[in-house]
Motif scaffolding. Structure first.
Motif, PDB file in Angstrom:
ATOM      1  N   ILE A  78      17.315  -5.960   5.380  1.00  0.00           N
ATOM      2  CA  ILE A  78      18.701  -6.434   5.227  1.00  0.00           C
ATOM      3  C   ILE A  78      19.462  -6.266   6.541  1.00  0.00           C
ATOM      4  CG2 ILE A  78      20.905  -5.941   4.076  1.00  0.00           C
ATOM      5  CD1 ILE A  78      19.139  -5.327   1.546  1.00  0.00           C
ATOM      6  N   TYR A  79      19.267  -5.135   7.203  1.00  0.00           N
ATOM      7  CA  TYR A  79      19.890  -4.931   8.518  1.00  0.00           C
ATOM      8  C   TYR A  79      19.478  -6.053   9.480  1.00  0.00           C
ATOM      9  CZ  TYR A  79      20.058  -3.379  13.342  1.00  0.00           C
ATOM     10  OH  TYR A  79      20.245  -3.346  14.697  1.00  0.00           O
ATOM     11  N   TYR A 126       9.724   3.633  -4.869  1.00  0.00           N
ATOM     12  CA  TYR A 126      10.954   3.935  -4.147  1.00  0.00           C
ATOM     13  C   TYR A 126      10.864   3.838  -2.624  1.00  0.00           C
ATOM     14  CZ  TYR A 126      12.438   5.357  -8.736  1.00  0.00           C
ATOM     15  OH  TYR A 126      12.743   5.353 -10.070  1.00  0.00           O
ATOM     16  N   THR A 127       9.702   4.046  -2.020  1.00  0.00           N
ATOM     17  CA  THR A 127       9.624   3.965  -0.555  1.00  0.00           C
ATOM     18  C   THR A 127       9.897   2.561  -0.013  1.00  0.00           C
ATOM     19  OG1 THR A 127       7.211   3.811  -0.676  1.00  0.00           O
ATOM     20  CG2 THR A 127       8.159   5.995  -0.220  1.00  0.00           C
ATOM     21  N   PRO A 149      11.756  -9.382   9.089  1.00  0.00           N
ATOM     22  CA  PRO A 149      12.417  -8.966   7.849  1.00  0.00           C
ATOM     23  C   PRO A 149      11.765  -9.541   6.594  1.00  0.00           C
ATOM     24  CG  PRO A 149      13.812 -10.491   9.058  1.00  0.00           C
ATOM     25  CD  PRO A 149      12.657 -10.155   9.940  1.00  0.00           C
ATOM     26  N   SER A 190       9.036   1.341   9.328  1.00  0.00           N
ATOM     27  CA  SER A 190       9.280   0.936   7.935  1.00  0.00           C
ATOM     28  C   SER A 190       7.965   0.762   7.196  1.00  0.00           C
ATOM     29  CB  SER A 190      10.059  -0.378   7.885  1.00  0.00           C
ATOM     30  OG  SER A 190      11.299  -0.238   8.485  1.00  0.00           O
ATOM     31  N   PHE A 192      13.395  -2.397   2.554  1.00  0.00           N
ATOM     32  CA  PHE A 192      14.421  -3.349   2.127  1.00  0.00           C
ATOM     33  C   PHE A 192      15.694  -3.157   2.954  1.00  0.00           C
ATOM     34  CE2 PHE A 192      12.520  -3.379  -2.402  1.00  0.00           C
ATOM     35  CZ  PHE A 192      11.632  -4.385  -2.043  1.00  0.00           C
ATOM     36  N   SER A 193      16.083  -1.911   3.178  1.00  0.00           N
ATOM     37  CA  SER A 193      17.286  -1.629   3.970  1.00  0.00           C
ATOM     38  C   SER A 193      17.138  -2.142   5.395  1.00  0.00           C
ATOM     39  CB  SER A 193      17.571  -0.120   3.990  1.00  0.00           C
ATOM     40  OG  SER A 193      17.763   0.351   2.688  1.00  0.00           O
ATOM     41  N   VAL A 194      15.983  -1.900   5.995  1.00  0.00           N
ATOM     42  CA  VAL A 194      15.729  -2.381   7.358  1.00  0.00           C
ATOM     43  C   VAL A 194      15.727  -3.914   7.385  1.00  0.00           C
ATOM     44  CG1 VAL A 194      13.993  -2.485   9.200  1.00  0.00           C
ATOM     45  CG2 VAL A 194      14.514  -0.303   8.093  1.00  0.00           C
ATOM     46  N   LEU A 222      12.334   0.869  -0.624  1.00  0.00           N
ATOM     47  CA  LEU A 222      13.784   0.774  -0.408  1.00  0.00           C
ATOM     48  C   LEU A 222      14.134   0.952   1.069  1.00  0.00           C
ATOM     49  CD1 LEU A 222      15.091   2.727  -3.526  1.00  0.00           C
ATOM     50  CD2 LEU A 222      15.023   0.245  -3.166  1.00  0.00           C
ATOM     51  N   ILE A 223      13.338   1.741   1.772  1.00  0.00           N
ATOM     52  CA  ILE A 223      13.539   1.918   3.219  1.00  0.00           C
ATOM     53  C   ILE A 223      13.316   0.580   3.921  1.00  0.00           C
ATOM     54  CG2 ILE A 223      12.639   3.062   5.299  1.00  0.00           C
ATOM     55  CD1 ILE A 223      11.787   5.380   3.324  1.00  0.00           C
TER      56      ILE A 223
END
Length: 182
Positions: free
Chosen positions: A139-140, A129-130, A105, A162, A135-137, A132-133
């Motif tokens: 954070i998960y 913007y890509t 992460p 990612s 970042f979401s992974v 953000l994908i």
């Protein structure tokens, strides 16, 4: 065109080897059940180091502010990667267990920041913007780790996808854009 100098210096960063490496690490960890295969992730840095060492700096006639800013950003993020690895090793030594799971992460966060900032500097919105994908992974993964959810070997594949979405696809589109006439 404002991407010319950027691509001459940074285009090798948009490569597929982390995606291929994610599949190899996943398969080796999954099939053998031994997480030690995750150490293969360190091979991800070999091409970048090789490019940096073998780059002939005398060929670059002009270094723009954009070049210097982007190089500085990636230098700082490279130091963050290095210090994180050193920190994990040192704390692992004192705790009696060295676990590099946190690198997945954190790597997505570090690389995502670098790509997003590079996208802002170069005014290439897709690179803004890509990440953000990723970042979401990330954070998960971090939330899963803090809630004692099992870290699964398929996270290696999630990292690779990612990375593909954050770096490889925008990089290839940027390379295509550079070939268009102004």
């Amino acid at each position: 065109h404002k991407f010319n100098t950027f691509l001459k210096i940074h285009a090798p960063c948009f490569r597929l080897d982390p995606l291929l490496l994610s599949v190899a690490v996943y398969l080796l960890v999954h099939l053998t059940g031994k997480p030690m295969w995750s150490a293969l992730w360190f091979f991800m840095f070999v091409p970048a180091i090789w490019i940096r060492v073998s780059k002939n700096k005398s060929k670059v006639c002009v270094v723009t502010y954009m070049d210097k800013a982007i190089d500085s950003i990636w230098c700082i993020l490279g130091q963050a990667f290095f210090l994180t690895v050193i920190g994990i090793v040192i704390f692992g030594y004192f705790n009696g267990s060295c676990n590099f799971t946190l690198m997945l992460p954190l790597s997505l966060l570090y690389a995502g920041l670098g790509i997003a900032i590079t996208g802002i500097i170069t005014d290439f919105k897709l690179m803004v913007y890509t990440p953000l994908i990723a970042f979401s992974v990330a954070i998960y993964m971090l939330v899963s780790m803090t809630t004692n959810t099992v870290v699964a070997d398929w996270w290696n594949l999630l990292f690779g996808v990612s990375f593909l979405m954050m770096m490889v696809i925008p990089g290839h589109l940027l390379n295509h854009k550079i070939k268009e006439p102004c």
